[in-house]
Design an enzyme around this catalytic site. Sequence first.
Site, PDB file in Angstrom:
ATOM      1  N   GLY A 209       0.792  -1.504   0.111  1.00 22.76           N
ATOM      2  CA  GLY A 209      -0.209  -0.102   0.382  1.00 22.76           C
ATOM      3  C   GLY A 209       0.891   1.273  -0.118  1.00 22.76           C
ATOM      4  CB  ALA A 210       2.924   3.053  -2.376  1.00 24.51           C
ATOM      5  CB  VAL A 212      -1.246   9.040   3.056  1.00 25.83           C
ATOM      6  CG1 VAL A 212      -1.950  10.098   4.739  1.00 25.83           C
ATOM      7  CG2 VAL A 212      -2.731  10.180   2.563  1.00 25.83           C
ATOM      8  CB  SER A 298      -0.097   1.178   4.902  1.00 23.93           C
ATOM      9  OG  SER A 298      -0.615   1.910   4.594  1.00 23.93           O
ATOM     10  CG  ASP A 341     -11.930   7.676  10.346  1.00 23.15           C
ATOM     11  OD1 ASP A 341     -12.305   8.452   9.718  1.00 23.15           O
ATOM     12  OD2 ASP A 341     -11.127   7.793  10.906  1.00 23.15           O
ATOM     13  CB  ALA A 349      -8.071  13.369  13.275  1.00 22.11           C
ATOM     14  CG  HIS A 473      10.485  39.080   1.488  1.00 21.07           C
ATOM     15  ND1 HIS A 473      10.888  37.803   0.311  1.00 21.07           N
ATOM     16  CD2 HIS A 473      12.099  39.860   1.513  1.00 21.07           C
ATOM     17  CE1 HIS A 473      12.362  38.276   0.249  1.00 21.07           C
ATOM     18  NE2 HIS A 473      12.824  39.288   0.754  1.00 21.07           N
TER      19      HIS A 473
END
Length: 494
Positions: A209-210, A212, A298, A341, A349, A473
Amino acid sequence: MAVIEEAAAVSGGALASASADFDVIVIGSGPGGYIAAIRAAQLGKTVACIEEWRDDAGKPKLGGTCLNVGCIPSKALLASSEHFEQAVHGFAEHGIQVKEVALDLPQMIRRKAAIVDKITGGVEFLFRKNKVTWIKGHGKFTDRGTDGVIRVEVLEDNSAKTYRARSVIIATGSRARHLPGIPVDNKIVSDNVGALSFDTVPKRLAIIGAGVIGLELGSVWRRLGAEVTLLEALPTFLGALDETVAKEAERIFEKQGLNIHLAVTIGKIDMSAQGVSIAYKDKEGVDQKLEADRLIVSIGRVPNTHNLGLDAVGLSTDTRGFIPVDDQCRTSVPGIYAIGDVVRGPMLAHKAEDEGVMAAEMIDGQKPAIDYNRIPWVIYTEPEIAWVGKSEAQLKAEGCEIQTGQFPMKVNGRALGVGRPEGFIKMIADAKTDEILGVHIISANASELIAEAVVALEFGAASEDIGMISHPHPSLSEVMRESALAVRKRALNM
């Protein structure tokens, strides 16, 4: 008619005359749950929050997955690993010679744990401050009476007690999705929980799994010395991102040393006390084998909606395990809300927090709303990636006429001064009205820079508005202004 009017006058659907232990019970104390509880208490409600989480020592903890084994500890390790990599590879450029740098992994893990304790302890303090009752144990529905009062049973240490509430907010979060038939022991094969507490740095680390979480965890252990290989089933890298950002991210991460393989098909995985062997087919369909000391799985997350007694109150989940809700997070049962979720939308979150506030205010009779297009996303790699609004591909698919402005960090004085010149900011605006439709960032501190873009989208700002605002700046934020000016081909420093 009088009974109907009485019920309608009371938020949550419970009769005003009905007896209850609490106005609101929240099940789950993650970012969505504890925020919902606090907001309801601020609005004058009597509130309880049910949480079953215990740490490795068996001590009850508030905060759910995010605070205990997710957002907070992972960011602590990311920061520690960045410092280590800077000491080994980055300080020399600044004229700082550091010799005999040594990794003290146990101290790194202790620091992470101390931060978790401080944050979760802070939630406990906030509960006391706002008079929120913390009920320790597993909460599940038992029934909803004809008076509208909802009964929730709490199980702890083989004992049970039932509480009555006028309204209930389900905020039970999510858990890591595991591969079928591959046991996770959090030693050789880990999910995100075990991957945050390795006792040694693996020489060879495989990640399936690549996305997050895979990229963030892979970044931590690569910086600390692991050879990291990520196997991703999807044919494109970070497909949810704007294409220009995704391509830049893939180039940078591979240059850093992450080995990323896309469009793979995972085959047999053999485990032993010494490590794992992963058979897979690459994007050309050729059989390959990856040997590793440890494996992190993942592949996404699934909602924690099991064993909640949903059927006892007339609720059910969809085919993916999510609880259906409307735009205000109301379920089909009056008085019961679900957030975070366990419902549709991104598993973030801060999205859960916003929904927690909304649910509490709905119970109070207010009319809040959330524009989900205004919720930012962040990947805490180095450089960080952040975005809000829509991508160029999404807008073109919708037939929108757009203009884009892009400005690189490599010509920004502050980025050069801090030694972080990678990446850029890209702004997308409506070609006719100039309203900002999306902002996409890959750079140092992208998680902080994106806040300005969120404000801009929330208030319907035009790219010209950002271009007219004075930015300090030198600062990284100047690149936001330059990207806004670039939309109309007015960039000043390139």
